[in-house]
Enzyme design. Sequence first.
Site, PDB file in Angstrom:
ATOM      1  N   ASP A  50       0.843  -1.195   0.178  1.00  0.00           N
ATOM      2  CA  ASP A  50       0.086  -0.180   0.056  1.00  0.00           C
ATOM      3  C   ASP A  50       0.682   1.192   0.214  1.00  0.00           C
ATOM      4  OD1 ASP A  50      -2.649   1.132   0.588  1.00  0.00           O
ATOM      5  OD2 ASP A  50      -1.640   2.198   1.946  1.00  0.00           O
ATOM      6  N   ASN A  58      -1.607  13.265  -5.061  1.00  0.00           N
ATOM      7  CA  ASN A  58      -2.760  13.618  -5.897  1.00  0.00           C
ATOM      8  C   ASN A  58      -3.279  14.973  -5.575  1.00  0.00           C
ATOM      9  OD1 ASN A  58      -3.009  11.548  -7.916  1.00  0.00           O
ATOM     10  ND2 ASN A  58      -4.420  10.347  -6.574  1.00  0.00           N
ATOM     11  N   HIS A  63      -3.356  14.985 -10.295  1.00  0.00           N
ATOM     12  CA  HIS A  63      -3.412  13.489 -10.670  1.00  0.00           C
ATOM     13  C   HIS A  63      -2.504  13.325 -11.851  1.00  0.00           C
ATOM     14  CE1 HIS A  63      -7.147  12.472  -8.235  1.00  0.00           C
ATOM     15  NE2 HIS A  63      -7.353  13.813  -8.605  1.00  0.00           N
ATOM     16  N   ASP A  67      -0.377   9.927 -11.034  1.00  0.00           N
ATOM     17  CA  ASP A  67      -0.273   8.665 -12.202  1.00  0.00           C
ATOM     18  C   ASP A  67       1.327   8.631 -12.510  1.00  0.00           C
ATOM     19  OD1 ASP A  67      -2.892   8.546 -12.333  1.00  0.00           O
ATOM     20  OD2 ASP A  67      -3.070   9.786 -14.453  1.00  0.00           O
ATOM     21  N   ASP A  93      -3.872   2.480  -5.093  1.00  0.00           N
ATOM     22  CA  ASP A  93      -2.449   2.716  -4.820  1.00  0.00           C
ATOM     23  C   ASP A  93      -2.012   1.460  -4.034  1.00  0.00           C
ATOM     24  OD1 ASP A  93      -4.115   2.946  -2.397  1.00  0.00           O
ATOM     25  OD2 ASP A  93      -2.791   4.310  -1.437  1.00  0.00           O
TER      26      ASP A  93
END
Length: 178
Positions: A50, A58, A63, A67, A93
């Site tokens: 995780d 983000n 974003h 990414d 994630d």
Amino acid sequence: MRREHITLREYALTDPLTGIPNRRAMELELKRSLANADRAGSMIHLAFIDLDDFKSINDDYGHDAGDRFLIEMARKIRAGLREGDFIARIGGDEFVVFGSAVSEAYSDSRKAIQKRIEDFSKGTFHLGVADIDYEGASVGVVTSEPRMKEPEALLSLADEAMYRVKKARRREQLETDF
């Protein structure tokens, strides 16, 4: 028609952002691997990864940066794996890595796998709009049980192990903040 079917199957089993296998592909491969391990009398190590504080990446950088971070993290994890290990992005994630347990010192192997993944998930990530120093992911590693055939059972155990690691990391962070 056959070529088109193969292409569509590949798309259905690949995470479009990172280019690595997706959750569906992971479930299929894990089911196959568990069956093979059962027949061979061997075990599988599975790591649930995780990316801590991904939401803040983000939120703070956008974003597109998030990414880029996911793409780079997938690349780093894949580069750090053994030949034959399997990696998949199973959620926003979250990643899963699994492979054959080659040593019967399962506890030592789990610790080594966890440390290796934590180490290569740390570092400076160049996200276009900014460079961020990332302190690493929370990683829970488990070993399959004999005759374990359902991927969800192993995933659930690994998810629980990851949350224990995440809690311990938060406690450590709180202690160092004071």
